[in-house]
Design an enzyme around this catalytic site. Structure first.
Site, PDB file in Angstrom:
ATOM      1  N   ARG A 121     -13.693  -7.969  -0.800  1.00 46.09           N
ATOM      2  CA  ARG A 121     -13.027  -7.650   0.469  1.00 46.09           C
ATOM      3  C   ARG A 121     -12.523  -6.197   0.443  1.00 46.09           C
ATOM      4  O   ARG A 121     -11.924  -5.758  -0.524  1.00 46.09           O
ATOM      5  CB  ARG A 121     -11.851  -8.602   0.690  1.00 46.09           C
ATOM      6  CG  ARG A 121     -11.066  -8.351   1.986  1.00 46.09           C
ATOM      7  CD  ARG A 121      -9.826  -7.494   1.763  1.00 46.09           C
ATOM      8  NE  ARG A 121      -8.975  -7.397   2.945  1.00 46.09           N
ATOM      9  CZ  ARG A 121      -7.927  -6.604   3.042  1.00 46.09           C
ATOM     10  NH1 ARG A 121      -7.594  -5.831   2.039  1.00 46.09           N
ATOM     11  NH2 ARG A 121      -7.203  -6.564   4.143  1.00 46.09           N
ATOM     12  N   VAL A 122     -12.780  -5.478   1.503  1.00 44.91           N
ATOM     13  CA  VAL A 122     -12.272  -4.110   1.608  1.00 44.91           C
ATOM     14  C   VAL A 122     -11.354  -4.049   2.820  1.00 44.91           C
ATOM     15  O   VAL A 122     -11.704  -4.544   3.893  1.00 44.91           O
ATOM     16  CB  VAL A 122     -13.433  -3.091   1.749  1.00 44.91           C
ATOM     17  CG1 VAL A 122     -12.885  -1.685   1.958  1.00 44.91           C
ATOM     18  CG2 VAL A 122     -14.337  -3.128   0.513  1.00 44.91           C
ATOM     19  N   GLY A 123     -10.193  -3.455   2.636  1.00 47.31           N
ATOM     20  CA  GLY A 123      -9.235  -3.345   3.738  1.00 47.31           C
ATOM     21  C   GLY A 123      -9.392  -2.046   4.505  1.00 47.31           C
ATOM     22  O   GLY A 123     -10.410  -1.359   4.408  1.00 47.31           O
ATOM     23  N   GLY A 128      -4.859  -5.362   6.998  1.00 54.88           N
ATOM     24  CA  GLY A 128      -5.974  -4.424   7.127  1.00 54.88           C
ATOM     25  C   GLY A 128      -7.049  -4.805   8.123  1.00 54.88           C
ATOM     26  O   GLY A 128      -7.625  -3.937   8.789  1.00 54.88           O
ATOM     27  N   THR A 152      -0.297   0.943   6.771  1.00 55.03           N
ATOM     28  CA  THR A 152      -0.065  -0.154   5.836  1.00 55.03           C
ATOM     29  C   THR A 152       0.148  -1.422   6.649  1.00 55.03           C
ATOM     30  O   THR A 152       0.895  -1.412   7.623  1.00 55.03           O
ATOM     31  CB  THR A 152       1.165   0.081   4.943  1.00 55.03           C
ATOM     32  OG1 THR A 152       1.500  -1.167   4.307  1.00 55.03           O
ATOM     33  CG2 THR A 152       2.381   0.572   5.697  1.00 55.03           C
ATOM     34  N   GLY A 153      -0.514  -2.484   6.260  1.00 52.95           N
ATOM     35  CA  GLY A 153      -0.359  -3.730   7.005  1.00 52.95           C
ATOM     36  C   GLY A 153      -1.586  -4.599   6.844  1.00 52.95           C
ATOM     37  O   GLY A 153      -2.368  -4.407   5.901  1.00 52.95           O
ATOM     38  N   THR A 176       0.826  -1.197   0.000  1.00 51.76           N
ATOM     39  CA  THR A 176       0.000   0.000   0.000  1.00 51.76           C
ATOM     40  C   THR A 176       0.863   1.250   0.000  1.00 51.76           C
ATOM     41  O   THR A 176       1.933   1.243   0.600  1.00 51.76           O
ATOM     42  CB  THR A 176      -0.854  -0.048   1.291  1.00 51.76           C
ATOM     43  OG1 THR A 176      -1.799  -1.090   1.154  1.00 51.76           O
ATOM     44  CG2 THR A 176      -1.562   1.250   1.586  1.00 51.76           C
TER      45      THR A 176
HETATM   46  N1  ASP Z   1      -3.522  -2.425   4.492  1.00 49.29           N
HETATM   47  C1  ASP Z   1      -3.752  -2.979   3.198  1.00 49.29           C
HETATM   48  C2  ASP Z   1      -4.998  -3.808   3.221  1.00 49.29           C
HETATM   49  O1  ASP Z   1      -5.193  -4.553   4.152  1.00 49.29           O
HETATM   50  C3  ASP Z   1      -2.616  -3.812   2.693  1.00 49.29           C
HETATM   51  C4  ASP Z   1      -1.281  -3.121   2.664  1.00 49.29           C
HETATM   52  O2  ASP Z   1      -0.965  -2.323   3.525  1.00 49.29           O
HETATM   53  O3  ASP Z   1      -0.535  -3.370   1.716  1.00 49.29           O
HETATM   54  O4  ASP Z   1      -5.753  -3.753   2.276  1.00 49.29           O
END
Ligand code: ASP
Length: 344
Positions: free
Chosen positions: A231-233, A256, A253-254, A203
């Site tokens: 799916r929504v993060g 989600g 970022t991580g 992200t």
């Molecule tokens: N946080 C994002 C999600 O879960 C993934 C990411 O950080 O790359 O959609």
């Protein structure tokens, strides 16, 4: 997959102690832009060329955002400009280079928030928007809504004259192979859950402080490899992956699901505002304590209106960088990379 716990921290001189430009009679206010290109970067499988390309894209994003700030434009413009560069760069999981869903499609999410006005815009599950951050901003500025999804968001894009791209635009071979690997691991039952096969966080996000002292935050993503249809993060969810108010701006970022449950971005800002914690302690508590305690991982960038910022993460690396008023970009990838500290 908890690894090293790191918390880069920086601070630029306070707005009120800004320097005087030669020959100018007005103080030149301090501006800051902090960006990330995703946590979960792993050294294994990364070539030198890929590393260099990622660093170059991070620097280009910092310069693009800084140009907006240096021209006296609002933090929102800096956030948008930096994120567009990262969305266009195939190294990151946003825009072109987004990860694939279980079904082999790309579904993009993004959000932007203006700390000055409290307005926000977000989109989720779009397939044909080249720069999702631009559509999120359009939702904020040109619609009566905060969040739009899928076909509805794309119809809105069309209605305001935003060109749609063919979904194949987002495809890169590297992401396709990551999906194939995740599918195989899932079949082999190596993973406990579907999404646990997919730690390709990449992200992108930005937080900025402009010359007037206003903040903004934005985040854009393809989500997580092998995610299920629909799916929504956390990225497009205001307060989870993206948040800004007058005092604090955050982009996460991580994993989600954990950021949503923790309302991570808002929690960091609430700790600053009500808890009177400094940004370093607040971001560290949420990213390196609360989220891992719940079983998740990742990172964030967080910036306060006094110009202080933190970039905590608990994965092997996080693409990250910052640029102050002097226009010199600073970038880092792995946990053991030094990220230059601002002059105090
Ligand atoms: N946080 C994002 C999600 O879960 C993934 C990411 O950080 O790359 O959609």
């Amino acid at each position: 997959m908890m690894k090293k716990v790191l918390c880069n921290i920086g601070a630029v001189p306070l707005l009120m102690v800004a320097t005087l430009a030669a020959g100018a009679d007005k103080p030149v206010a301090t501006t800051v832009l902090v960006i990330h290109g995703g946590a979960g970067v792993e050294r294994a499988g990364m070539t030198r060329e890929e590393e260099q390309a990622a660093r170059a894209a991070l620097e280009a994003a910092l310069r693009a955002g800084h140009a907006a700030l240096a021209a006296g434009k609002p933090a929102l413009d800096a956030v948008s400009a930096a994120i567009v560069v990262l969305e266009d760069a195939p190294q990151f999981n946003a825009g072109r280079g987004a990860v694939f869903t279980h079904d082999g499609t790309n579904e993009l999410d993004a959000a932007i928030m203006d700390g000055k006005t409290g307005r926000a815009g977000a989109i989720a599950g779009v397939h044909r928007i080249r720069n999702p951050i631009a559509l999120a901003r359009a939702v904020m500025e040109k619609s009566a809504h905060v969040m739009m999804t899928g076909d509805g968001a794309e119809a809105f894009a069309k209605s305001i004259g935003m060109p749609l791209v063919d979904p194949s635009y987002f495809r890169t071979e590297k992401r396709w192979q990551q999906l194939q690997k995740a599918l195989k691991e899932e079949t082999d039952k190596k993973a406990h859950t579907d999404i646990e096969t997919a730690k390709h966080f990449g992200t992108v996000g930005a937080v900025a402080l402009d010359a007037k002292g206003d903040l903004a935050a934005g985040t854009s993503t393809g989500g997580m490899t092998n995610k299920r249809y629909g799916r929504v993060g956390d990225a497009p969810i205001i307060g989870a992956g993206t948040y800004a108010n007058a005092r604090c701006a955050v982009s996460g970022t991580g994993w989600g699901e954990f950021y949503i449950r923790a309302v991570a971005a808002h929690d960091i800002c609430a700790r600053v505002q009500y808890g009177k914690q400094n940004i370093r302690d607040a971001a560290d508590a949420v990213i390196n304590q609360e989220i891992p305690k719940a079983g998740g991982d990742g990172g964030a960038i967080a910036l306060t209106s006094d110009g202080r910022f933190a970039l905590p993460f608990n994965t092997e690396g996080m693409y990250r960088g910052w640029i102050g008023s002097d226009g010199v970009p600073h970038v880092a990838i792995y946990a053991d990379d030094e990220l230059a500290e601002p002059v105090k």
